[in-house]
Scaffold this motif. Structure first.
Motif, PDB file in Angstrom:
ATOM      1  N   ILE A 185       0.856  -1.184   0.000  1.00  0.00           N
ATOM      2  CA  ILE A 185       0.000   0.000   0.000  1.00  0.00           C
ATOM      3  C   ILE A 185       0.893   1.236   0.000  1.00  0.00           C
ATOM      4  CG2 ILE A 185      -1.833  -1.169   1.291  1.00  0.00           C
ATOM      5  CD1 ILE A 185      -0.985   0.634   3.704  1.00  0.00           C
ATOM      6  N   LYS A 186       0.364   2.322  -0.445  1.00  0.00           N
ATOM      7  CA  LYS A 186       1.051   3.608  -0.419  1.00  0.00           C
ATOM      8  C   LYS A 186       0.531   4.396   0.762  1.00  0.00           C
ATOM      9  CE  LYS A 186       3.143   7.378  -2.094  1.00  0.00           C
ATOM     10  NZ  LYS A 186       4.575   7.565  -1.905  1.00  0.00           N
ATOM     11  N   HIS A 187       1.409   4.682   1.741  1.00  0.00           N
ATOM     12  CA  HIS A 187       0.964   5.414   2.922  1.00  0.00           C
ATOM     13  C   HIS A 187       0.768   6.888   2.570  1.00  0.00           C
ATOM     14  CE1 HIS A 187       0.684   6.894   7.032  1.00  0.00           C
ATOM     15  NE2 HIS A 187       0.582   5.647   7.437  1.00  0.00           N
ATOM     16  N   PRO A 188      -0.347   7.480   2.953  1.00  0.00           N
ATOM     17  CA  PRO A 188      -0.636   8.872   2.562  1.00  0.00           C
ATOM     18  C   PRO A 188       0.327   9.909   3.153  1.00  0.00           C
ATOM     19  CG  PRO A 188      -2.251   8.065   4.164  1.00  0.00           C
ATOM     20  CD  PRO A 188      -1.451   6.881   3.723  1.00  0.00           C
ATOM     21  N   LYS A 189       1.023   9.541   4.240  1.00  0.00           N
ATOM     22  CA  LYS A 189       1.897  10.520   4.887  1.00  0.00           C
ATOM     23  C   LYS A 189       3.383  10.246   4.657  1.00  0.00           C
ATOM     24  CE  LYS A 189      -1.385  11.724   8.535  1.00  0.00           C
ATOM     25  NZ  LYS A 189      -1.598  11.867   9.999  1.00  0.00           N
ATOM     26  N   LEU A 190       3.693   9.242   3.842  1.00  0.00           N
ATOM     27  CA  LEU A 190       5.093   8.882   3.610  1.00  0.00           C
ATOM     28  C   LEU A 190       5.390   8.888   2.116  1.00  0.00           C
ATOM     29  CD1 LEU A 190       5.340   5.879   6.115  1.00  0.00           C
ATOM     30  CD2 LEU A 190       6.074   8.239   6.509  1.00  0.00           C
ATOM     31  N   THR A 191       6.569   9.383   1.767  1.00  0.00           N
ATOM     32  CA  THR A 191       6.974   9.478   0.362  1.00  0.00           C
ATOM     33  C   THR A 191       7.781   8.265  -0.073  1.00  0.00           C
ATOM     34  OG1 THR A 191       7.084  11.885   0.580  1.00  0.00           O
ATOM     35  CG2 THR A 191       8.181  10.890  -1.338  1.00  0.00           C
ATOM     36  N   HIS A 192       8.782   7.899   0.737  1.00  0.00           N
ATOM     37  CA  HIS A 192       9.676   6.806   0.370  1.00  0.00           C
ATOM     38  C   HIS A 192       9.039   5.447   0.659  1.00  0.00           C
ATOM     39  CE1 HIS A 192      12.741   9.744  -0.355  1.00  0.00           C
ATOM     40  NE2 HIS A 192      12.745  10.159   0.896  1.00  0.00           N
ATOM     41  N   GLU A 193       9.606   4.410   0.063  1.00  0.00           N
ATOM     42  CA  GLU A 193       9.050   3.064   0.189  1.00  0.00           C
ATOM     43  C   GLU A 193       9.690   2.260   1.324  1.00  0.00           C
ATOM     44  OE1 GLU A 193       7.407   1.869  -4.164  1.00  0.00           O
ATOM     45  OE2 GLU A 193       9.541   1.542  -3.833  1.00  0.00           O
ATOM     46  N   VAL A 194      10.516   2.911   2.119  1.00  0.00           N
ATOM     47  CA  VAL A 194      11.118   2.262   3.280  1.00  0.00           C
ATOM     48  C   VAL A 194      10.827   3.113   4.514  1.00  0.00           C
ATOM     49  CG1 VAL A 194      13.248   1.444   4.371  1.00  0.00           C
ATOM     50  CG2 VAL A 194      12.963   1.238   1.888  1.00  0.00           C
ATOM     51  N   TYR A 195      10.305   2.465   5.557  1.00  0.00           N
ATOM     52  CA  TYR A 195       9.947   3.180   6.780  1.00  0.00           C
ATOM     53  C   TYR A 195      10.388   2.376   7.996  1.00  0.00           C
ATOM     54  CZ  TYR A 195       7.022   4.973  10.589  1.00  0.00           C
ATOM     55  OH  TYR A 195       6.588   5.468  11.787  1.00  0.00           O
ATOM     56  N   VAL A 196      11.125   3.029   8.901  1.00  0.00           N
ATOM     57  CA  VAL A 196      11.630   2.398  10.120  1.00  0.00           C
ATOM     58  C   VAL A 196      11.006   3.090  11.322  1.00  0.00           C
ATOM     59  CG1 VAL A 196      13.688   1.867  11.509  1.00  0.00           C
ATOM     60  CG2 VAL A 196      13.839   1.873   9.004  1.00  0.00           C
ATOM     61  N   GLU A 197      10.527   2.291  12.279  1.00  0.00           N
ATOM     62  CA  GLU A 197       9.937   2.874  13.483  1.00  0.00           C
ATOM     63  C   GLU A 197      10.300   2.045  14.706  1.00  0.00           C
ATOM     64  OE1 GLU A 197       5.555   3.785  15.496  1.00  0.00           O
ATOM     65  OE2 GLU A 197       5.714   3.647  13.300  1.00  0.00           O
ATOM     66  N   SER A 198      10.746   2.726  15.750  1.00  0.00           N
ATOM     67  CA  SER A 198      10.985   2.054  17.026  1.00  0.00           C
ATOM     68  C   SER A 198       9.727   2.148  17.880  1.00  0.00           C
ATOM     69  CB  SER A 198      12.171   2.705  17.755  1.00  0.00           C
ATOM     70  OG  SER A 198      11.941   4.090  17.948  1.00  0.00           O
ATOM     71  N   PHE A 199       9.568   1.157  18.753  1.00  0.00           N
ATOM     72  CA  PHE A 199       8.423   1.160  19.670  1.00  0.00           C
ATOM     73  C   PHE A 199       8.843   0.449  20.956  1.00  0.00           C
ATOM     74  CE2 PHE A 199       8.061  -2.275  16.602  1.00  0.00           C
ATOM     75  CZ  PHE A 199       7.852  -3.400  17.382  1.00  0.00           C
TER      76      PHE A 199
END
Length: 358
Positions: A185-199
């Motif tokens: 899916i294409k995230h509406p708030k992200l441009t690039h196709e790689v996303y890293v998140e810590s939790f």
């Protein structure tokens, strides 16, 4: 069969070494386990910093031609609740990375050395002879015997050769990974196709695998309670409910492909001996957070090719000792930078996953 070098393992490190040795005119045989099932695609990304190395090794065109696409940056939410946009536009001399198709890239490289490859299905044995040569027995329904002056372990994290040589390893953490392929899916708030998140329980990455699939990988420590919630994809969205954007990518669908395994940092206590050496993950394995696993494998393969050439030409007994010294120094530098990266995330420093870094 007698060769100067016997390589065991045909991942990125072993294949790269084989190609480089062939260019140098050094005879070799590459032994590899016969694999029946197709590999689980991980869609690794090479950063712009890897491009000059590929160019230097004259492998850039192979990687570019077999890549899914060029990449121009990624998003990260690490150390704060704000998304950071890391853009490759200002990188030099290359302003892009590569989303590589590792399986296809390896298949292309294998065609260059195919006549020097031997598969085995029932393991292998190593015999050291008194005059310094090594004999490897590849076990199938029959036995194929290969003799060589130098033995190379390129079997990855399994370190199958080092185990047979009774070489121990040091494991620095218990990081594990769980991955799944999900619809893209294409995230509406992200441009690039790689996303890293810590939790709170670890960290995760979502990356485009191809035109129709994303791959989502969650990293935590062995035994963490979140692992029991990741056994079925229907539970992933609940398990990651407190994440900011990771949860948005988790679309439930049938026939989800899963893979789990170790992602820890470890190093062989010896990466070289009198007539053997280890490279790639067999020498040292990196935390994926560093994003240098494949780059490291390529660099070490180049270093190993030069070391082997020097050993054969000069018969210098210190050549492999210097190689080991370099590998150990690289790993210590990596450990320091890796731990500094984790300590940038202070929001959950008292939580089970994060407290060990503080």
């Amino acid at each position: 069969m007698t060769k100067e070098v016997i390589i065991i393992g045909n991942g990125i490190a072993g294949i790269t070494l084989a190609v480089l040795l062939q260019r140098k005119g050094i005879s070799f045989t590459l032994l590899h386990r016969k694999v029946e099932k197709p590999p689980f695609a991980l869609g690794e990304t090479l950063p712009p910093s890897a491009m000059p190395l590929l160019q230097q090794l004259k492998l850039l065109s192979v990687f570019e031609e077999n890549a899914y696409r060029k990449t121009y940056g990624y998003h990260s939410m690490w150390g704060s609740s704000r998304v950071t946009d890391i853009n490759f536009y200002h990188q030099n001399p290359f302003k892009n990375g590569l989303k590589i198709n590792k399986h296809q890239t390896l298949e292309t490289l294998r065609t260059e050395i195919k006549q020097h490859m031997i598969s085995y299905s029932k393991g292998f044995e190593i015999i050291h002879e008194a005059h310094g040569n090594t004999v490897v027995l590849a076990k199938n329904d029959g036995i194929k015997m290969v003799q060589g002056k130098i033995l190379v372990d390129a079997t990855g994290r399994n370190r199958a050769v080092l185990q047979k040589l009774n070489i121990q390893s040091t494991i620095h953490d218990e990081l594990v990974a769980v991955s799944c392929h999900i619809p893209k899916i294409k995230h509406p708030k992200l441009t690039h196709e790689v996303y890293v998140e810590s939790f709170k329980e670890g960290w995760g990455i979502v990356s485009a695998l191809n035109e129709t699939e994303n791959i989502c990988t969650i990293y935590t420590h062995k035994g963490h309670e979140i692992l029991s919630k990741l056994k079925e994809v229907s539970q992933w969205k609940t398990a990651l409910a407190e994440t900011t954007y990771l949860k948005d990518f988790l679309i439930e669908t049938d026939n989800i492909k899963f893979k789990g395994g170790n992602a820890n940092s470890s190093v062989a206590n010896e990466t070289a001996g009198s007539n053997w050496l280890a490279l790639g993950d067999a020498a040292m394995s990196f935390d994926p957070l560093s994003s240098h696993g494949i780059t490291n494998a390529l660099f070490i393969s180049a270093k190993a090719a030069t070391t082997i050439e020097k050993k054969l030409l000069e018969a210098d007994p210190d050549t492999f000792f210097e190689y080991d010294k370099t590998m150990q120094a690289i790993f210590q530098q990596y450990l320091q930078s890796k731990n500094e990266l984790y300590r940038q995330e202070t929001r959950w420093k008292d939580e089970v996953f994060w407290e060990r870094f503080f």
